[in-house]
Each structure stands twice: as structure tokens, then as C-alpha cells.
Design an enzyme around this catalytic site. Structure first.
Site, mmCIF file in Angstrom:
data_model
loop_
_atom_site.group_PDB
_atom_site.id
_atom_site.type_symbol
_atom_site.label_atom_id
_atom_site.label_comp_id
_atom_site.label_asym_id
_atom_site.label_seq_id
_atom_site.Cartn_x
_atom_site.Cartn_y
_atom_site.Cartn_z
ATOM 1 N N ALA A 100 0.859 -1.189 0.000
ATOM 2 C CA ALA A 100 0.000 0.000 0.000
ATOM 3 C C ALA A 100 0.889 1.231 0.000
ATOM 4 C CB ALA A 100 -0.891 -0.020 1.237
ATOM 5 N N GLY A 144 0.756 -5.105 0.855
ATOM 6 C CA GLY A 144 -0.383 -5.181 -0.048
ATOM 7 C C GLY A 144 -0.045 -5.792 -1.394
ATOM 8 N N GLU A 147 -0.300 -9.387 -0.807
ATOM 9 C CA GLU A 147 -1.737 -9.657 -0.643
ATOM 10 C C GLU A 147 -2.453 -9.620 -1.992
ATOM 11 O OE1 GLU A 147 -1.908 -6.522 2.311
ATOM 12 O OE2 GLU A 147 -2.748 -7.919 3.766
ATOM 13 N N GLU A 167 4.491 -4.960 7.145
ATOM 14 C CA GLU A 167 3.686 -3.901 7.773
ATOM 15 C C GLU A 167 4.098 -3.625 9.212
ATOM 16 O OE1 GLU A 167 2.476 -6.460 6.035
ATOM 17 O OE2 GLU A 167 0.958 -5.761 4.615
HETATM 18 N N1 CAA Z 1 4.590 3.244 -0.475
HETATM 19 C C1 CAA Z 1 4.992 4.409 -1.016
HETATM 20 N N2 CAA Z 1 6.172 4.549 -1.654
HETATM 21 C C2 CAA Z 1 6.966 3.469 -1.745
HETATM 22 C C3 CAA Z 1 6.604 2.233 -1.187
HETATM 23 C C4 CAA Z 1 5.351 2.143 -0.541
HETATM 24 N N3 CAA Z 1 4.875 0.974 -0.040
HETATM 25 N N4 CAA Z 1 7.598 1.348 -1.435
HETATM 26 C C5 CAA Z 1 8.549 2.012 -2.105
HETATM 27 N N5 CAA Z 1 8.178 3.293 -2.299
HETATM 28 C C6 CAA Z 1 8.927 4.347 -2.978
HETATM 29 C C7 CAA Z 1 10.043 4.887 -2.108
HETATM 30 O O1 CAA Z 1 9.549 5.835 -1.179
HETATM 31 C C8 CAA Z 1 10.952 5.477 -3.147
HETATM 32 O O2 CAA Z 1 10.412 6.712 -3.559
HETATM 33 P P1 CAA Z 1 11.417 7.978 -3.766
HETATM 34 O O3 CAA Z 1 12.331 7.561 -4.887
HETATM 35 O O4 CAA Z 1 10.486 9.081 -4.140
HETATM 36 O O5 CAA Z 1 12.140 8.163 -2.482
HETATM 37 C C9 CAA Z 1 10.811 4.525 -4.326
HETATM 38 O O6 CAA Z 1 9.586 3.808 -4.109
HETATM 39 C C10 CAA Z 1 11.927 3.506 -4.397
HETATM 40 O O7 CAA Z 1 12.014 2.867 -3.140
HETATM 41 P P2 CAA Z 1 13.407 2.757 -2.317
HETATM 42 O O8 CAA Z 1 14.282 3.898 -2.638
HETATM 43 O O9 CAA Z 1 13.056 2.525 -0.887
HETATM 44 O O10 CAA Z 1 14.014 1.446 -3.005
HETATM 45 P P3 CAA Z 1 14.957 0.355 -2.321
HETATM 46 O O11 CAA Z 1 15.362 -0.563 -3.422
HETATM 47 O O12 CAA Z 1 16.008 0.969 -1.499
HETATM 48 O O13 CAA Z 1 13.982 -0.452 -1.315
HETATM 49 C C11 CAA Z 1 11.972 -1.603 -0.684
HETATM 50 C C12 CAA Z 1 12.910 -1.183 -1.836
HETATM 51 C C13 CAA Z 1 12.671 -2.603 0.215
HETATM 52 C C14 CAA Z 1 10.763 -2.259 -1.331
HETATM 53 C C15 CAA Z 1 11.548 -0.358 0.121
HETATM 54 O O14 CAA Z 1 11.077 0.634 -0.762
HETATM 55 C C16 CAA Z 1 10.470 -0.620 1.129
HETATM 56 O O15 CAA Z 1 10.711 -1.150 2.186
HETATM 57 N N6 CAA Z 1 9.199 -0.247 0.794
HETATM 58 C C17 CAA Z 1 8.098 -0.372 1.707
HETATM 59 C C18 CAA Z 1 7.593 -1.803 1.778
HETATM 60 C C19 CAA Z 1 6.451 -1.899 2.756
HETATM 61 O O16 CAA Z 1 6.586 -1.607 3.929
HETATM 62 N N7 CAA Z 1 5.293 -2.352 2.274
HETATM 63 C C20 CAA Z 1 4.107 -2.501 3.081
HETATM 64 C C21 CAA Z 1 3.269 -1.269 3.000
HETATM 65 S S1 CAA Z 1 1.912 -1.276 4.153
HETATM 66 C C22 CAA Z 1 0.743 -2.253 3.433
HETATM 67 O O17 CAA Z 1 0.902 -2.765 2.359
HETATM 68 C C23 CAA Z 1 -0.517 -2.453 4.242
HETATM 69 C C24 CAA Z 1 -1.429 -3.494 3.724
HETATM 70 O O18 CAA Z 1 -1.482 -4.584 4.211
HETATM 71 C C25 CAA Z 1 -2.317 -3.199 2.613
#
Ligand code: CAA
Length: 294
Positions: A100, A144, A147, A167
Site C-alpha cells: 500500500a 499489499g 496480498e 507492515e
Molecule cells: N509506499 C509508497 N512509496 C513506496 C513504497 C510504498 N509501499 N515502497 C517504495 N516506495 C517508494 C520509495 O519511497 C521510493 O520513492 P522515492 O524515490 O520518491 O524516495 C521509491 O519507491 C523507491 O524505493 P526505495 O528507494 O526505498 O528502493 P529500495 O530498493 O532501497 O527499497 C523496498 C525497496 C525494500 C521495497 C523499500 O522501498 C520498502 O521497504 N518499501 C516499503 C515496503 C512496505 O513496507 N510495504 C508494506 C506497505 S503497508 C501495506 O501494504 C498495508 C497493507 O497490508 C495493505
């Protein structure tokens, strides 16, 4: 080499910007069309298969509200298109979807989430889909994104795919089926480990070993494999396919005796279709069936 005729889905048939999308070892650049107003997904039709690609590369296909609105529109159009037999859902090589959109939801409050039913629109269209949806997962399938893959009926993984439910790392828990579907797919211990640690470390091979995905393929082949399976399914009787899908999904909802009863009723019902007569006569006459979905 497969020969598919391309046509846009009806919603996408207007004069919209064209793009190109290389579909793995099909080995050709197919013309694709962006759907009406669709900013975050690209939809095309290949023969009887709808191919939907999440297309928000800068945010690793993070599932913002608008993306899901577009995805649902596209899935609805494909489900309602009688010429479509199955759908493939994919992302990019780097990310199926990284979850998400954290930035979009970070300031949301309980009351707003509760009263608006936040995330419920994610699952509505998938629950209603009569046609099979196959996920072709490369790269990150997190939160998500994991999911979303699990909402699909079949999952294929590229060999560099990574699955996780992180999450908990950001102070919340899965909200689109992770605690339920992951547990049913991989068992309690593994689901607990993944969800409670939030580790982003389930490899494609491990996902295969735990039964989360059907099979693992080279990165540039996974969409092809999904398309081929979707093509195979599309050439079956759509009536039988949909009854079988409904019966399998019912197994997650009801006790065995009820599930078996529904299955038997569905089985009996197939004998009211012309497709059943065609399928069995074709077998007896040693020819391929020509289903009309009647
Ligand atoms: N939401 C919004 N933006 C996201 C994102 C997310 N879930 N995942 C990645 N991005 C964005 C980053 O903010 C970044 O944007 P900017 O370039 O503008 O800074 C871009 O995508 C690239 O990401 P990274 O620079 O972080 O890339 P990386 O290779 O260093 O890391 C990653 C990749 C490990 C996937 C890392 O981005 C990360 O941990 N993302 C979040 C993953 C996460 O926590 N997902 C769960 C979300 S909550 C959810 O999903 C609830 C549910 O059950 C529905």
C-alpha cells in the site's frame, strides 16, 4: 512461437497514447494501449487473455488509491468482456508491488479508515471476478503487493521475486488479507514468522517450497508462462472454468461436507450445458472440442 491477435479492451479502444511492452520470449514488441485516463496501469488483450500491468515504476508500484480504482475498472471490463477467458496481472521486473502507498496513508485516522472501509475496495472486484486471474510476480511483492498476488487464483514467480509482509516494521499489520491468505497458503508457523518479523526475505524458491506459488521461472519468462496458462484456460469451456473456480474458492469458506455438496451440484449443472455435450462428444469422436460457452 505463439500467434496472438491484439485488440484493446473496449474501454481502451479510443485514441489514447500507445506504448510498447515487450512480452518476454514471445519475442515481439506488441502495440499496447493505455486505457482511458489510466495513469498507473497498462491493459492489453492478447487473443482471449487480458494482460494488466501495474505501471507506477517510480514508487515500485505502491498501491495508491488511484491505482486500485484503475485496476478495478480494468478487471471489471475484462470480466464483462465475453471474448476474454482469463487475465494475467503483472508488475515490472523490479516490483510486482511494494505494498500500500505508505505516503498516501500515513496521516489517515481510524475514524476515516473505519467509516470509509479503507482497503475494502481492493478486494471487492477480485471477489467478484468470475474469470481466473493469474499473477506473474517479479521483484518485490510486499505487504499489499503480496496480498494482491494472493487475491489472484494462480501465482507464478520470477526467480528473483521476494515476498514479505513488512507492515509490522511501520507500526501496523496486514490489512488486505495477509493474515488470512498467507496463513492458509504457507501454514501458521511461516506466516507468523513473516508477519511478526516483517522480514522481506521469502525468496521465490522458498515461496514455491511453501506452496505460495505454483512454479518459479526466469525473470523474463514468467509473464510468458502466465500467458500460456491463461491461454490454455481460455480455450476450455468458460462455464466449467468458472464453476471450478467458484467451487475451489468455496473450499476456503465452508466445511468439507458443504463444499463437497456444492461441488456435486456444480458438477451436475455442467450437464445442463452444451459445452459438456461438446466436450464429451469430442472425446468420443477423437477430436478437439469447440466450446461456445453455452
Ligand atoms: N509506499 C509508497 N512509496 C513506496 C513504497 C510504498 N509501499 N515502497 C517504495 N516506495 C517508494 C520509495 O519511497 C521510493 O520513492 P522515492 O524515490 O520518491 O524516495 C521509491 O519507491 C523507491 O524505493 P526505495 O528507494 O526505498 O528502493 P529500495 O530498493 O532501497 O527499497 C523496498 C525497496 C525494500 C521495497 C523499500 O522501498 C520498502 O521497504 N518499501 C516499503 C515496503 C512496505 O513496507 N510495504 C508494506 C506497505 S503497508 C501495506 O501494504 C498495508 C497493507 O497490508 C495493505
Amino acid at each position: 512461437m505463439f500467434k496472438f491477435s491484439l485488440r484493446p479492451i473496449s474501454r481502451a479502444a479510443s485514441s489514447v497514447p500507445t506504448n510498447s511492452l515487450k512480452i518476454g520470449s514471445f519475442g515481439a514488441m506488441y502495440s499496447t494501449k493505455h486505457s482511458h485516463n489510466h495513469k498507473f496501469i497498462v491493459t492489453e488483450v492478447v487473443g482471449k487473455v487480458g494482460l494488466v500491468k501495474l505501471n507506477r515504476p517510480k514508487a515500485l508500484n505502491a498501491l495508491c488509491n488511484q491505482l486500485f480504482v484503475e485496476l478495478n475498472e480494468s478487471l471489471l471490463a475484462l470480466d464483462n468482456d465475453p471474448k476474454i477467458g482469463a487475465v494475467v496481472l503483472t508488475g515490472s521486473e523490479r516490483a510486482f508491488a511494494a505494498g500500500a502507498d505508505i505516503v498516501e496513508m500515513k496521516d489517515s485516522e481510524f475514524v476515516k479508515n473505519y467509516t470509509s472501509g479503507f482497503l475494502s475496495h481492493w478486494v471487492h472486484q477480485f471477489e467478484k471476478m468470475r474469470k481466473p486471474v493469474i499473477a506473474a510476480v517479479n521483484g518485490f511483492a510486499l505487504g499489499g503487493g503480496c496480498e494482491l498476488a494472493m487475491m489472484c487464483d494462480i501465482i507464478y514467480a520470477g526467480e528473483k521475486a521476494v515476498f514479505g509482509q513488512p507492515e509490522i516494521v511501520i507500526g501496523t499489520i496486514p490489512g488486505a488479507g495477509g493474515t488470512q491468505r498467507l496463513t492458509k497458503a504457507v501454514g501458521k508457523s511461516k506466516a507468523m514468522e513473516m508477519i511478526l518479523t516483517g522480514s522481506i526475505n521469502m525468496t521465490a524458491q522458498e515461496a514455491y517450497q511453501f506452496g505460495l506459488v505454483s512454479s518459479v521461472h526466469p525473470v523474463d519468462k514468467v509473464v510468458d508462462v502466465a500467458m500460456e496458462t491463461a491461454k490454455t484456460i481460455s480455450n476450455r469451456s468458460m462455464l466449467s472454468v468458472q464453476m471450478a473456480k467458484e467451487s475451489i474458492n468455496n473450499s476456503f469458506e465452508v466445511p468439507l461436507a458443504s463444499g463437497l455438496k456444492m461441488e456435486r451440484t456444480m458438477f451436475h449443472s455442467t450437464f445442463a450445458t452444451k459445452d459438456q455435450k461438446e466436450g464429451m462428444n469430442a472425446f468420443a469422436e477423437k477430436r478437439k472440442p469447440a466450446y461456445k460457452n453455452e
